[in-house]
Design a protein around this motif. Structure first.
Motif, PDB file in Angstrom:
ATOM      1  N   GLN A 199      -6.303   2.189   2.752  1.00  0.00           N
ATOM      2  CA  GLN A 199      -5.833   0.855   3.148  1.00  0.00           C
ATOM      3  C   GLN A 199      -4.697   0.948   4.175  1.00  0.00           C
ATOM      4  O   GLN A 199      -4.667   0.205   5.152  1.00  0.00           O
ATOM      5  N   GLN A 210      -5.062   3.828  -1.585  1.00  0.00           N
ATOM      6  CA  GLN A 210      -3.906   3.303  -0.856  1.00  0.00           C
ATOM      7  C   GLN A 210      -3.776   3.946   0.521  1.00  0.00           C
ATOM      8  O   GLN A 210      -3.394   3.275   1.493  1.00  0.00           O
ATOM      9  N   HIS A 252       0.830  -1.214   0.000  1.00  0.00           N
ATOM     10  CA  HIS A 252       0.000   0.000   0.000  1.00  0.00           C
ATOM     11  C   HIS A 252       0.861   1.258   0.000  1.00  0.00           C
ATOM     12  O   HIS A 252       0.697   2.133   0.853  1.00  0.00           O
TER      13      HIS A 252
END
Length: 127
Positions: free
Chosen positions: A103, A100, A87
């Motif tokens: 996450q 990203q 990520h």
């Protein structure tokens, strides 16, 4: 509800993430190996095998209350490492970067919860 029951429920609630991820790695082993930085090399396969052991074995032990302190630390390290590898929001742009970031920060929140489990298990060992 007493605190012991709440702790058991909390341990059960955190493990589906790891159970789902570990079982997915078994089901889609080759695809997951290819997603590693090493691809289809032996080290890529070993990475996925270790990930399965950490996720599935750790989940079973965690639910049972076995070595909660150690598993919490292992999972924190594992999540930090995989978050950096998979990520990298700093290298993304546009909508992909936002995904990203979500996450990555979600994973940091999981680490915070695991840190609480670590501290709680450490305190329980002292008493």
């Amino acid at each position: 509800m007493n605190s012991h029951t709440i702790i058991i429920i909390a341990r059960i609630l955190i493990t589906p993430l790891f159970l789902y991820s570990g079982s997915g790695k078994i089901i889609n082993f080759t695809d997951n190996v290819l997603k590693t930085p090493f691809g289809d090399m032996l080290i890529g396969k070993l990475m996925i095998i270790f990930a399965i052991a950490i996720e599935l074995g750790g989940s079973i032990a965690f639910i049972m209350g076995y070595r909660v302190k150690e598993i919490s630390l292992l999972w924190i390290f594992y999540i930090l490492l995989t978050s950096i590898m998979f990520h990298p929001f700093w290298a993304a742009s546009g909508p992909q970067q936002a995904g990203q970031v979500i996450q990555f920060t979600k994973n940091m929140s999981i680490c915070a919860g695991l840190l609480c489990f670590y501290l709680l298990a450490r305190e329980q060992r002292k008493s």
